[in-house]
Design an enzyme around this catalytic site. Structure first.
Site, PDB file in Angstrom:
ATOM      1  N   PHE A 120       0.851  -1.190   0.000  1.00 26.43           N
ATOM      2  CA  PHE A 120       0.000   0.000   0.000  1.00 26.43           C
ATOM      3  C   PHE A 120       0.885   1.238   0.000  1.00 26.43           C
ATOM      4  O   PHE A 120       2.038   1.194   0.426  1.00 26.43           O
ATOM      5  CB  PHE A 120      -0.915  -0.016   1.236  1.00 26.43           C
ATOM      6  CG  PHE A 120      -2.383  -0.105   0.882  1.00 26.43           C
ATOM      7  CD1 PHE A 120      -2.897  -1.235   0.288  1.00 26.43           C
ATOM      8  CD2 PHE A 120      -3.235   0.961   1.152  1.00 26.43           C
ATOM      9  CE1 PHE A 120      -4.244  -1.315  -0.046  1.00 26.43           C
ATOM     10  CE2 PHE A 120      -4.597   0.897   0.826  1.00 26.43           C
ATOM     11  CZ  PHE A 120      -5.102  -0.240   0.224  1.00 26.43           C
ATOM     12  N   GLN A 234      -7.545  14.577   3.042  1.00 26.06           N
ATOM     13  CA  GLN A 234      -6.802  13.737   2.115  1.00 26.06           C
ATOM     14  C   GLN A 234      -7.538  13.605   0.786  1.00 26.06           C
ATOM     15  O   GLN A 234      -8.737  13.328   0.779  1.00 26.06           O
ATOM     16  CB  GLN A 234      -6.625  12.345   2.712  1.00 26.06           C
ATOM     17  CG  GLN A 234      -6.029  11.366   1.716  1.00 26.06           C
ATOM     18  CD  GLN A 234      -5.442  10.160   2.404  1.00 26.06           C
ATOM     19  OE1 GLN A 234      -6.159   9.207   2.667  1.00 26.06           O
ATOM     20  NE2 GLN A 234      -4.175  10.223   2.723  1.00 26.06           N
ATOM     21  N   LEU A 246     -14.612   5.187  -5.042  1.00 26.43           N
ATOM     22  CA  LEU A 246     -13.198   4.876  -4.810  1.00 26.43           C
ATOM     23  C   LEU A 246     -12.732   3.662  -5.620  1.00 26.43           C
ATOM     24  O   LEU A 246     -13.371   2.614  -5.622  1.00 26.43           O
ATOM     25  CB  LEU A 246     -12.995   4.578  -3.319  1.00 26.43           C
ATOM     26  CG  LEU A 246     -11.543   4.268  -2.957  1.00 26.43           C
ATOM     27  CD1 LEU A 246     -10.708   5.529  -2.974  1.00 26.43           C
ATOM     28  CD2 LEU A 246     -11.450   3.601  -1.595  1.00 26.43           C
ATOM     29  N   GLU A 249      -6.670   1.779  -3.381  1.00 34.98           N
ATOM     30  CA  GLU A 249      -5.214   1.804  -3.591  1.00 34.98           C
ATOM     31  C   GLU A 249      -4.696   0.392  -3.819  1.00 34.98           C
ATOM     32  O   GLU A 249      -3.611   0.193  -4.364  1.00 34.98           O
ATOM     33  CB  GLU A 249      -4.567   2.414  -2.341  1.00 34.98           C
ATOM     34  CG  GLU A 249      -3.136   2.824  -2.521  1.00 34.98           C
ATOM     35  CD  GLU A 249      -2.716   3.763  -1.400  1.00 34.98           C
ATOM     36  OE1 GLU A 249      -3.074   4.945  -1.482  1.00 34.98           O
ATOM     37  OE2 GLU A 249      -2.062   3.315  -0.454  1.00 34.98           O
ATOM     38  N   ARG A 280      -0.363   9.227  -0.632  1.00 33.24           N
ATOM     39  CA  ARG A 280      -1.474   9.767  -1.419  1.00 33.24           C
ATOM     40  C   ARG A 280      -1.337  11.247  -1.745  1.00 33.24           C
ATOM     41  O   ARG A 280      -1.731  11.683  -2.822  1.00 33.24           O
ATOM     42  CB  ARG A 280      -2.773   9.523  -0.666  1.00 33.24           C
ATOM     43  CG  ARG A 280      -3.090   8.066  -0.616  1.00 33.24           C
ATOM     44  CD  ARG A 280      -4.314   7.775   0.206  1.00 33.24           C
ATOM     45  NE  ARG A 280      -4.595   6.348   0.150  1.00 33.24           N
ATOM     46  CZ  ARG A 280      -5.507   5.737   0.875  1.00 33.24           C
ATOM     47  NH1 ARG A 280      -6.233   6.431   1.735  1.00 33.24           N
ATOM     48  NH2 ARG A 280      -5.701   4.447   0.763  1.00 33.24           N
TER      49      ARG A 280
HETATM   50  C1  LIG Z   1     -14.935   4.178  -0.019  1.00 38.42           C
HETATM   51  C2  LIG Z   1     -13.982   4.159   1.135  1.00 38.42           C
HETATM   52  C3  LIG Z   1     -13.015   3.177   1.209  1.00 38.42           C
HETATM   53  C4  LIG Z   1     -12.112   3.143   2.265  1.00 38.42           C
HETATM   54  N1  LIG Z   1     -11.172   2.147   2.306  1.00 38.42           N
HETATM   55  C5  LIG Z   1     -10.337   2.080   3.356  1.00 38.42           C
HETATM   56  C6  LIG Z   1      -9.405   1.011   3.468  1.00 38.42           C
HETATM   57  O1  LIG Z   1      -9.359   0.098   2.645  1.00 38.42           O
HETATM   58  N2  LIG Z   1      -8.577   1.000   4.532  1.00 38.42           N
HETATM   59  C7  LIG Z   1      -8.607   1.965   5.485  1.00 38.42           C
HETATM   60  O2  LIG Z   1      -7.836   1.881   6.442  1.00 38.42           O
HETATM   61  N3  LIG Z   1      -9.488   2.988   5.414  1.00 38.42           N
HETATM   62  C8  LIG Z   1     -10.360   3.062   4.369  1.00 38.42           C
HETATM   63  N4  LIG Z   1     -11.264   4.089   4.315  1.00 38.42           N
HETATM   64  C9  LIG Z   1     -11.389   5.011   5.453  1.00 38.42           C
HETATM   65  C10 LIG Z   1     -12.127   4.310   6.587  1.00 38.42           C
HETATM   66  O3  LIG Z   1     -13.030   3.381   6.041  1.00 38.42           O
HETATM   67  C11 LIG Z   1     -12.902   5.278   7.465  1.00 38.42           C
HETATM   68  O4  LIG Z   1     -12.059   6.290   7.912  1.00 38.42           O
HETATM   69  C12 LIG Z   1     -13.494   4.548   8.670  1.00 38.42           C
HETATM   70  O5  LIG Z   1     -14.214   3.408   8.262  1.00 38.42           O
HETATM   71  C13 LIG Z   1     -14.373   5.457   9.491  1.00 38.42           C
HETATM   72  O6  LIG Z   1     -15.001   4.690  10.488  1.00 38.42           O
HETATM   73  P1  LIG Z   1     -15.724   5.370  11.713  1.00 38.42           P
HETATM   74  O7  LIG Z   1     -16.087   4.275  12.636  1.00 38.42           O
HETATM   75  O8  LIG Z   1     -14.930   6.492  12.231  1.00 38.42           O
HETATM   76  O9  LIG Z   1     -17.055   6.029  11.073  1.00 38.42           O
HETATM   77  P2  LIG Z   1     -18.156   5.538  10.030  1.00 38.42           P
HETATM   78  O10 LIG Z   1     -18.002   4.162   9.588  1.00 38.42           O
HETATM   79  O11 LIG Z   1     -18.253   6.605   8.996  1.00 38.42           O
HETATM   80  O12 LIG Z   1     -19.480   5.584  10.905  1.00 38.42           O
HETATM   81  C14 LIG Z   1     -20.033   6.795  11.388  1.00 38.42           C
HETATM   82  C15 LIG Z   1     -21.253   6.476  12.213  1.00 38.42           C
HETATM   83  O13 LIG Z   1     -21.763   7.665  12.802  1.00 38.42           O
HETATM   84  C16 LIG Z   1     -23.158   7.730  12.607  1.00 38.42           C
HETATM   85  N5  LIG Z   1     -23.587   9.140  12.604  1.00 38.42           N
HETATM   86  C17 LIG Z   1     -22.963  10.192  12.006  1.00 38.42           C
HETATM   87  N6  LIG Z   1     -23.661  11.308  12.229  1.00 38.42           N
HETATM   88  C18 LIG Z   1     -24.734  10.978  12.978  1.00 38.42           C
HETATM   89  C19 LIG Z   1     -25.834  11.694  13.528  1.00 38.42           C
HETATM   90  N7  LIG Z   1     -25.993  13.010  13.364  1.00 38.42           N
HETATM   91  N8  LIG Z   1     -26.736  11.004  14.263  1.00 38.42           N
HETATM   92  C20 LIG Z   1     -26.622   9.669  14.450  1.00 38.42           C
HETATM   93  N9  LIG Z   1     -25.607   8.947  13.942  1.00 38.42           N
HETATM   94  C21 LIG Z   1     -24.688   9.595  13.221  1.00 38.42           C
HETATM   95  C22 LIG Z   1     -23.374   7.035  11.281  1.00 38.42           C
HETATM   96  O14 LIG Z   1     -24.707   6.604  11.136  1.00 38.42           O
HETATM   97  C23 LIG Z   1     -22.400   5.879  11.406  1.00 38.42           C
HETATM   98  O15 LIG Z   1     -22.975   4.850  12.148  1.00 38.42           O
HETATM   99  C24 LIG Z   1     -12.181   4.140   3.265  1.00 38.42           C
HETATM  100  C25 LIG Z   1     -13.163   5.110   3.205  1.00 38.42           C
HETATM  101  C26 LIG Z   1     -14.044   5.132   2.144  1.00 38.42           C
HETATM  102  C27 LIG Z   1     -15.059   6.231   2.086  1.00 38.42           C
END
Ligand SMILES: Cc1cc2nc3c(=O)[nH]c(=O)nc-3n(C[C@H](O)[C@H](O)[C@H](O)COP(=O)(O)OP(=O)(O)OC[C@H]3O[C@@H](n4cnc5c(N)ncnc54)[C@H](O)[C@@H]3O)c2cc1C
Length: 571
Positions: A120, A234, A246, A249, A280
């Protein structure tokens, strides 16, 4: 107004929130009463979209090491990461991979049966553990399955949190609009974990699900918690044109090339050693330079592009390691990457900044923790390495879960009910926003805001353009006062939810643009054409933004440096 009380509230059910919930269940042997809130169904959190992998040192005997992972992360961060945080991260992430192995993640395997790892960007050893190109989905599934072994939690699916309330400086409650019933209530608890995800939808061209609007950051900020390093966004080098979906990578990890309109693998000029697998920020700048200097391909809607070429990898490899990528290209473009190069360009992908949290995930407020993309610990500094984010969510989901379990067992108490504040919030939304009849459409303001960000706070920035962005933002904020929510009903009012989200986005854009104007240097994902070099004398520091009611107040705090002195980044 109804009040519901739990021991702890988990605000957000992505990888960070679910991992923390499971940890609290384990540590308290299922005794703690947990409320789990998500504005969408649990398994629709953005984490399920994570594709490429999760970083960890799994094979020291083959040449990888914790020190090397830490160094890659620190160098990748352009030396803005807090190094104690990075060290804790690299030590903990291998345990998380093994835990998930036991909890049922179907990791891709090598011939010898061991967990496969692919290269990666910015990592000097293949470190991405993966479940083909659907890693996040498998991880979420395993965590959710595990949570189901316990019965001590209540889910608030499709519950939209509108504000975070403190009493006497401690967390007191979240106000919740429950979309399925239309009820408005207060959720109280002794402790809160904010795991509400990133803010990708501040941009029009983004990889993020429509739901990722930075609500948690905006609410925490309004409640007085500082936001850290919000200017660092980013841009992922490979967003599908024109949708922004997406292209992981992992495509380049598997050996994919980037080519300009002359057929050149142009990364030779920008990162001769790491080529397509440079970090990146560097690859995205290289692509934009190629496009701006006329070596891109003309694309739809002004989205000129570069080609991501996988054709030399062969059908078998693509079908086995990148099945989702192939499916998306065929469904969205009618293009088969086995035979044709994919049109891509840099796309808004990740927020390095967030709610300030210390190495244990603790915020400035005694009973509030933050984890995942909403938080800034700060382990990614000015630029995150690929697959370090899912790993970070798991690591700090575990750490904060453990911390919160300890806090609960130490006799933590409830704060007084935030009744007056909650009534105010209900009035603001249901008597104010929902009833008012203005001339402005919230959806239009949101669209214009996102276009503003694409234009004024993209891969390359400069002071003049950022300030123009701020001027336009003032206009949008003014218009927002006159919005009309067309749907006046209580149940499933998505129109209302999107209006509340837009208010949050307007708030965050102001912090982002002001922090970016103030940072007169180029570092990681923040590339200023008018201040094109890194300036350690002035800016080897984290930006801290505080809510004042008017323009944010900015301040700086030092970066924690343990082992690695800043040097020039070369790849
Ligand atoms: C397409 C894509 C591919 C990716 N691939 C990778 C990868 O391969 N490897 C890697 O390391 N990272 C990757 N990333 C980044 C990584 O996936 C994210 O940074 C990470 O999953 C975020 O997780 P989280 O638990 O912080 O939040 P999220 O999974 O975004 O969850 C947020 C939560 O908060 C809740 N929420 C938000 N606002 C409110 C509100 N007002 N009221 C109630 N609930 C709310 C949502 O409903 C959800 O449950 C990727 C990101 C994307 C977009």
């Amino acid at each position: 107004m109804q009040q519901i009380t739990h021991d702890v509230l988990i605000f957000g059910t992505g990888l960070a929130g679910l991992r923390a919930a499971v940890e609290i269940c384990i540590r308290t042997k299922g005794a703690a009463d947990i409320g789990i809130v998500s504005k969408v169904q649990v398994m629709r959190s953005h984490s399920v979209c994570a594709e490429g992998g999760t970083a960890a040192v799994m094979r020291p005997e083959e040449g990888d090491s914790l020190e090397l992972h830490a160094w890659d992360t620190v160098k990748g961060s352009d030396f803005l990461a807090d190094q104690d945080t990075v060290e804790r991260f690299v030590h903990t992430s291998p345990d998380e991979i093994r835990l998930l192995e036991h909890w049922g993640v179907p990791w891709s395997r090598r011939e010898d049966g061991r967990i496969m790892q692919r290269p990666f960007g910015g990592h000097s050893f293949p470190r991405a553990c993966m479940a083909a190109d659907k890693t996040g989905f498998s991880e979420m599934q395993a965590l959710y399955d595990n949570l189901l072994r316990y019965r001590n939690f209540r889910r608030y699916d499709e519950g939209f949190v509108t504000s975070l309330l403190l009493e006497h400086g401690r967390f007191a409650g979240l106000t919740l609009y429950d979309a399925p019933t239309g009820e408005f209530c207060v959720l109280r608890a002794k402790a809160l974990l904010i795991a509400s995800g990133g803010l990708g939808n501040l941009y029009g061209f983004t990889t993020y699900s429509q739901t990722v609007t930075g609500d948690g950051q905006a609410m925490a900020y309004r409640a007085g918690l500082p936001l850290e390093d919000i200017e660092f966004v980013q841009f992922h080098p490979t967003g599908l044109v024109p949708s922004g979906i997406l292209m992981t990578e992992g495509c380049r990890g598997e050996g994919g090339y980037l080519r300009n309109n002359k057929g050149e693998r142009f990364m030779e000029r920008y990162a001769p050693k790491m080529m397509e697998l440079a970090p990146r920020d560097i690859v995205s700048r290289a692509e934009m330079t190629e496009i701006l200097e006329g070596r891109g391909f003309p694309g739809p809607e002004g989205l000129d592009y570069i080609q991501l070429d996988l054709t030399h990898l062969g059908a078998e490899r693509i079908n086995k390691r990148l099945p989702l990528i192939r499916e998306v290209c065929i469904k969205f473009l009618g293009l088969d990457p086995i035979t044709h190069p994919i049109p891509i360009r840099p796309v808004a992908h990740y927020s390095m900044g967030g709610i300030e949290a210390d190495i244990d995930g603790r915020t400035k407020v005694e009973n509030i923790w933050a984890a995942g993309e909403a938080a800034c610990h700060s382990m990614h500094g000015a630029n995150r390495l690929g697959c370090n984010s899912t790993a970070e969510c798991l690591v700090w989901g575990g750490i904060t879960g453990n911390q919160i379990a300890g806090y609960l067992s130490s006799g933590a108490s409830l704060s007084p009910a935030p009744e007056a504040q909650a009534r105010e919030e209900e009035k603001r939304i249901f008597e104010g926003l929902l009833r008012q009849t203005g001339t402005e459409k919230p959806a239009l303001i949101r669209r214009e805001l996102r276009t503003l960000m694409d234009r004024h706070a993209g891969v390359f920035r400069d002071g003049k353009s950022l300030r123009e962005g701020l001027d336009q933002l003032a206009g949008l904020k003014d218009r927002f006062r006159r919005v009309s929510v067309e749907d006046k009903s209580r149940i499933y009012n998505s129109n209302l939810i999107q209006t509340l989200e837009t208010a949050n986005m307007l708030e965050l854009v102001e912090v982002l643009l002001l922090s970016a104007v103030a940072r007169e240097e180029s570092r990681g994902g923040h590339a200023r054409t008018d201040f094109s070099v890194r300036d350690d004398a002035r800016f080897l520091a984290h930006t801290m933004a505080y809510y004042t009611g008017g323009r944010p107040r900015l301040d700086y705090k030092p970066v924690t440096i343990t082992a690695w002195k800043p040097v020039e980044r070369k790849y």
